[in-house]
Design a protein around this motif. Sequence first.
Motif, PDB file in Angstrom:
ATOM      1  N   ALA A 183       0.828  -1.207   0.000  1.00 36.26           N
ATOM      2  CA  ALA A 183       0.000   0.000   0.000  1.00 36.26           C
ATOM      3  C   ALA A 183       0.862   1.256   0.000  1.00 36.26           C
ATOM      4  CB  ALA A 183      -0.923   0.000   1.221  1.00 36.26           C
ATOM      5  N   GLN A 184       1.970   1.211   0.725  1.00 38.99           N
ATOM      6  CA  GLN A 184       2.894   2.352   0.718  1.00 38.99           C
ATOM      7  C   GLN A 184       3.483   2.596  -0.669  1.00 38.99           C
ATOM      8  OE1 GLN A 184       3.497   4.557   2.915  1.00 38.99           O
ATOM      9  NE2 GLN A 184       2.818   3.688   4.878  1.00 38.99           N
ATOM     10  N   LYS A 185       3.603   1.528  -1.448  1.00 42.61           N
ATOM     11  CA  LYS A 185       4.191   1.653  -2.790  1.00 42.61           C
ATOM     12  C   LYS A 185       3.268   2.409  -3.746  1.00 42.61           C
ATOM     13  CE  LYS A 185       8.001  -0.650  -2.008  1.00 42.61           C
ATOM     14  NZ  LYS A 185       7.811  -1.002  -0.586  1.00 42.61           N
ATOM     15  N   THR A 186       1.999   2.587  -3.375  1.00 43.20           N
ATOM     16  CA  THR A 186       1.119   3.381  -4.236  1.00 43.20           C
ATOM     17  C   THR A 186       1.604   4.825  -4.339  1.00 43.20           C
ATOM     18  OG1 THR A 186      -0.353   3.861  -2.366  1.00 43.20           O
ATOM     19  CG2 THR A 186      -0.914   1.958  -3.754  1.00 43.20           C
ATOM     20  N   GLN A 187       2.409   5.251  -3.348  1.00 38.85           N
ATOM     21  CA  GLN A 187       2.973   6.605  -3.418  1.00 38.85           C
ATOM     22  C   GLN A 187       3.885   6.762  -4.639  1.00 38.85           C
ATOM     23  OE1 GLN A 187       4.047   8.775   0.305  1.00 38.85           O
ATOM     24  NE2 GLN A 187       4.030   6.733   1.221  1.00 38.85           N
ATOM     25  N   VAL A 188       4.526   5.667  -5.041  1.00 39.77           N
ATOM     26  CA  VAL A 188       5.386   5.714  -6.229  1.00 39.77           C
ATOM     27  C   VAL A 188       4.538   6.022  -7.458  1.00 39.77           C
ATOM     28  CG1 VAL A 188       7.002   4.433  -7.672  1.00 39.77           C
ATOM     29  CG2 VAL A 188       6.991   4.075  -5.187  1.00 39.77           C
ATOM     30  N   TYR A 189       3.382   5.356  -7.545  1.00 42.56           N
ATOM     31  CA  TYR A 189       2.488   5.605  -8.682  1.00 42.56           C
ATOM     32  C   TYR A 189       2.062   7.072  -8.718  1.00 42.56           C
ATOM     33  CZ  TYR A 189      -1.644   5.646 -11.628  1.00 42.56           C
ATOM     34  OH  TYR A 189      -2.560   5.958 -12.604  1.00 42.56           O
ATOM     35  N   TYR A 190       1.602   7.561  -7.557  1.00 41.25           N
ATOM     36  CA  TYR A 190       1.113   8.946  -7.541  1.00 41.25           C
ATOM     37  C   TYR A 190       2.244   9.954  -7.755  1.00 41.25           C
ATOM     38  CZ  TYR A 190      -3.426   7.260  -5.989  1.00 41.25           C
ATOM     39  OH  TYR A 190      -4.635   6.626  -5.920  1.00 41.25           O
ATOM     40  N   SER A 191       3.439   9.624  -7.298  1.00 41.68           N
ATOM     41  CA  SER A 191       4.581  10.513  -7.544  1.00 41.68           C
ATOM     42  C   SER A 191       4.840  10.638  -9.043  1.00 41.68           C
ATOM     43  CB  SER A 191       5.837   9.982  -6.846  1.00 41.68           C
ATOM     44  OG  SER A 191       5.689  10.002  -5.442  1.00 41.68           O
TER      45      SER A 191
END
Length: 237
Positions: A160-168
């Motif tokens: 779930a934390q890795k979704t920040q990579v997508y949004y970045s």
Amino acid sequence: MVATQPSDLHEEHEHEHVHLPQHRHHFETEEQQREAASFGMWLFLLTEIMFFGGLFMAYLLYRNWYNPAFVAASHTLSIKLGALNTAILITSGFCMALAVWAAETRRRKALVNLLGLTNLFGIAFLVVKYFEYAEKWQDSHVPGLKFSIADFGKLGVDMAQKTQVYYSLYFAMTGMHALHMIIGIVLIFWYMVRANRGEFTEGYVAPIENFGLYWHFVDIVWIFLFPLLYLIDLGAK
């Protein structure tokens, strides 16, 4: 047979090298100046391709590494707004192509109006993008400023934390695209003022042609961004 006087040759030579207002002194002919300007624009677009190419490569690599996170995050985007913006940009590109035609056929009023329409659609694109960004802020999907993994609990904390990579990457790619749109809109306003003075309908069309290349490039970048960010994981769960 009348002999040609040196003075006549001098006048003929001067006539062949008359510099019009838009003709820069370091070019022998207007055609040479036009070709140089076109070549310079293509070189500039090449650097832009390399820049966006790096972003696309980063997206593809991280999507491969964190695929579940990218799938889940991509489902939070509004396909309707993305499709609307795609239609808006395609229409603006059509108006820009007509503007180039108007300049080449020396239709001053049509050129000004078509540039205005191109700008109108460009501004509409940014307005839609503003609402998309506002939605991401409201949903706490802005990495580094306001981010929550509450919507991605099923993935597990780590993924779930890795979704920040997508949004970045989403904000980086669409943000840089929007910046290019803003620059283009400012330039169009400037070209509209000059076009209204008749600068581009007297045979001098290189600036409009080259700007048309820039605007079409921005359109094409979005044509790639839309499926990569909005549609590529549409059937995945």
